[in-house]
Design a protein around this motif. Structure first.
Motif: not given
Length: 264
Positions: A105-111, A56-68, A184-192
């Motif tokens: 533990g980084l995640n959407d603050s609501k979780k 999950r934590l690795t997946g959170l970096w997919c958008h950033e890695k694409e931009l890098y 813009p990313l819908v649900g971005g706090d769980g995707l980035s």
């Protein structure tokens, strides 16, 4: 790995104290003692949970890695907190994280629990390349509506970053009115990772602000519900009427004002 000389109690202590690893789990599952195999089963579950969390934590970096890979070395995540409450400002945060920084533990603050948000907020501020918060006041929410006020708070957060970001990852459907490429990313706090970090700082900043404002308006319980329409908040609103922090355009507040002839 020979565990035959160890008691079940010693093995349990070993499994609890050591970082979960497959070699130990395999030895436990192969032991002749039922209790030891049960400990092995629990350790295997820990291993599986750890693997899922790492993925999950690795997946959170997919958008950033694409931009890098595209040459954007300073992407920022942007998120807001406080669209839904009946009272208080809307707060946004923007964060630029170092590439691949470890934030377990980084995640959407609501979780996250309040304690986990507090701990992560401290780490994010310490480890980020830049972070900033911005808000839009109750008066601005009333004047331009909550949607535009949220975007305004985000704009202010982004403009507070130093160094300036090269690209924005924005939680939600809408871009910010700023001269920067953005996604813009819908649900971005769980995707980035960057947006998740921003969601934590926005939430913690707003929570602390509402706790401070509670001292100015004690009857309403803002320190507990942060302005959200809980039964306790609605009861206080009905009993005391709205205060200066309440958003007059939001339905329960507007209904009270209309019922008491104060909707001008």
């Amino acid at each position: 790995m020979d565990l035959s000389a160890l008691t079940v109690s010693e093995i349990k202590h070993l499994a609890d104290q050591r970082v979960a690893d497959g070699r130990l789990a395999g030895a436990l599952l192969a032991d002749a003692r039922v209790a030891v195999r049960q400990i092995g089963g629990r350790l295997c579950r820990r291993l599986n949970e750890q693997q899922r969390e790492n993925e999950r934590l690795t997946g959170l970096w997919c958008h950033e890695k694409e931009l890098y890979a595209q040459g954007f070395v300073l992407p920022a995540g942007v998120d807001e907190a406080g669209r839904g409450p009946l009272a208080g400002p809307v707060v946004a945060a923007a964060v630029i994280l170092p590439a691949g920084v470890s934030l377990p533990g980084l995640n959407d603050s609501k979780k996250l629990s309040a304690g986990k948000r507090e701990a992560l907020a401290w780490q994010i501020k310490k480890m980020s390349l830049a972070w900033s918060v911005g808000l839009a006041t109750v008066a601005e929410i009333e004047r331009i509506n909550i949607h535009r006020a949220s975007l305004l708070a985000m704009w202010r957060a982004v403009n507070g970053l130093a160094p300036s970001p090269q690209f924005l990852l924005v939680d939600g459907r809408h871009a910010i009115d700023i001269d920067l490429p953005q996604r813009p990313l819908v649900g971005g706090d769980g995707l980035s990772a960057s947006i998740a970090a921003a969601s934590i700082l926005a939430k913690m900043t707003r929570d602390h602000l509402m706790q401070a404002l509670d001292r100015l308006y004690p009857p309403y319980g803002f320190a507990v519900h942060k302005g959200y329409p809980t039964p306790e908040h609605l009861q206080a609103l009905d009993r005391f009427g709205p205060c200066a922090l309440h958003r007059a355009g939001f339905k329960p507040v507007r209904a009270w004002l209309e019922a008491h002839g104060q909707d001008d």
